[in-house]
Enzyme design. Structure first.
Site, short mmCIF file in Angstrom:
data_model
loop_
_atom_site.label_atom_id
_atom_site.label_comp_id
_atom_site.label_asym_id
_atom_site.label_seq_id
_atom_site.Cartn_x
_atom_site.Cartn_y
_atom_site.Cartn_z
N LYS A 53 -26.46 39.03 -11.48
CA LYS A 53 -26.31 40.26 -10.36
C LYS A 53 -25.58 40.89 -12.02
O LYS A 53 -24.62 40.60 -12.74
CB LYS A 53 -26.04 40.54 -9.64
CG LYS A 53 -26.00 39.49 -8.06
CD LYS A 53 -27.65 39.82 -8.02
CE LYS A 53 -28.36 38.55 -6.59
NZ LYS A 53 -29.96 38.62 -7.05
N SER A 90 -34.89 38.24 -9.42
CA SER A 90 -33.85 39.70 -9.38
C SER A 90 -33.36 40.48 -9.97
O SER A 90 -33.19 41.72 -9.70
CB SER A 90 -32.69 39.13 -8.11
OG SER A 90 -31.79 38.64 -8.90
#
Length: 222
Positions: A113, A58
């Site tokens: 993230k 991701s």
């Protein structure tokens, strides 16, 4: 003559004992130094920094699957643009009044993230443009893998980030479950484990998809 030899032997005894004592003290000092070093290292890795391994894609292209990172933990205050490690055991959404509510679902995973917005900032995801706006300005995001074309429906934008929360997204924008999803939503600052700021072992991929460990791309994460 015998008396003289005895006197010399007796004179040598204190010197030998002193040497033994000095050796013992040296050994004790070395052991103390070693124990103190071990204690400092344990303290460092328990409270200040911690190794982290990336699991998933991701954060491509910034981070690859199985990259090895260092995360700082203590006295960390999240800033826009930081790469953070967070625990996701509850998704946080906003009700019609703008109050934070739990979504009732979560990934139940540790996530890596990027902080897109912090408390007080306003976020808008415009998939028609492929851009993310913060406080009315489109972000310049050279770290992303591609334009932002997906929206998982967690919010009706624009939204203002409440105090004590941040909005996060993966750099691999269209292949990341992040604050755009009700499974993640807003991240409480209490759930931020730390800032992943340094990569000490990188995994590279070639055109065939093969992965190889590299030390040539280590360095600070931006």
């Amino acid at each position: 003559m015998e008396s003289a030899e005895l006197t010399e032997n007796q004179a040598e005894t204190p010197d030998k004992e002193q040497k033994k004592s000095d050796l013992f003290n040296d050994i004790v000092e070395i052991l103390e130094t070693m124990l103190m070093s071990v204690f400092v290292v344990l303290l460092l890795f328990t409270y200040l920094i911690r190794p982290v391994t990336v699991d998933g894609r991701s954060m491509v292209p910034t981070l690859q699957n199985q990259d090895k990172l260092v995360m700082r933990r203590i006295l960390y205050q999240p800033r826009q643009g930081d790469v953070v490690v967070v625990s996701n055991y509850a998704g946080h959404l906003l009700d019609n009044s703008g109050n934070v509510v739990e979504s009732g679902s979560a990934l139940n995973e540790i996530l890596i993230k990027r902080v897109i917005a912090v408390a007080g900032q306003t976020v808008e995801v415009r998939t028609d443009e492929g851009l993310v706006y913060v406080d009315g300005k489109a972000l310049d995001e050279p770290y992303t893998n591609e334009p932002t074309l997906t929206n998982d429906g967690a919010f009706n934008y624009p939204i203002t980030i409440p105090e004590g929360y941040v909005f996060v997204m993966g750099d691999n924008r269209n292949h990341s479950t992040d604050s755009r999803s009700s499974y993640v939503g807003l991240i409480s600052e209490d759930d931020i484990l730390g800032n992943a700021f340094f990569r000490y072992c990188a995994v590279e991929t070639d055109g065939s998809g093969k992965e190889s460990v590299s030390f040539s791309t280590v360095g600070f994460i931006s």
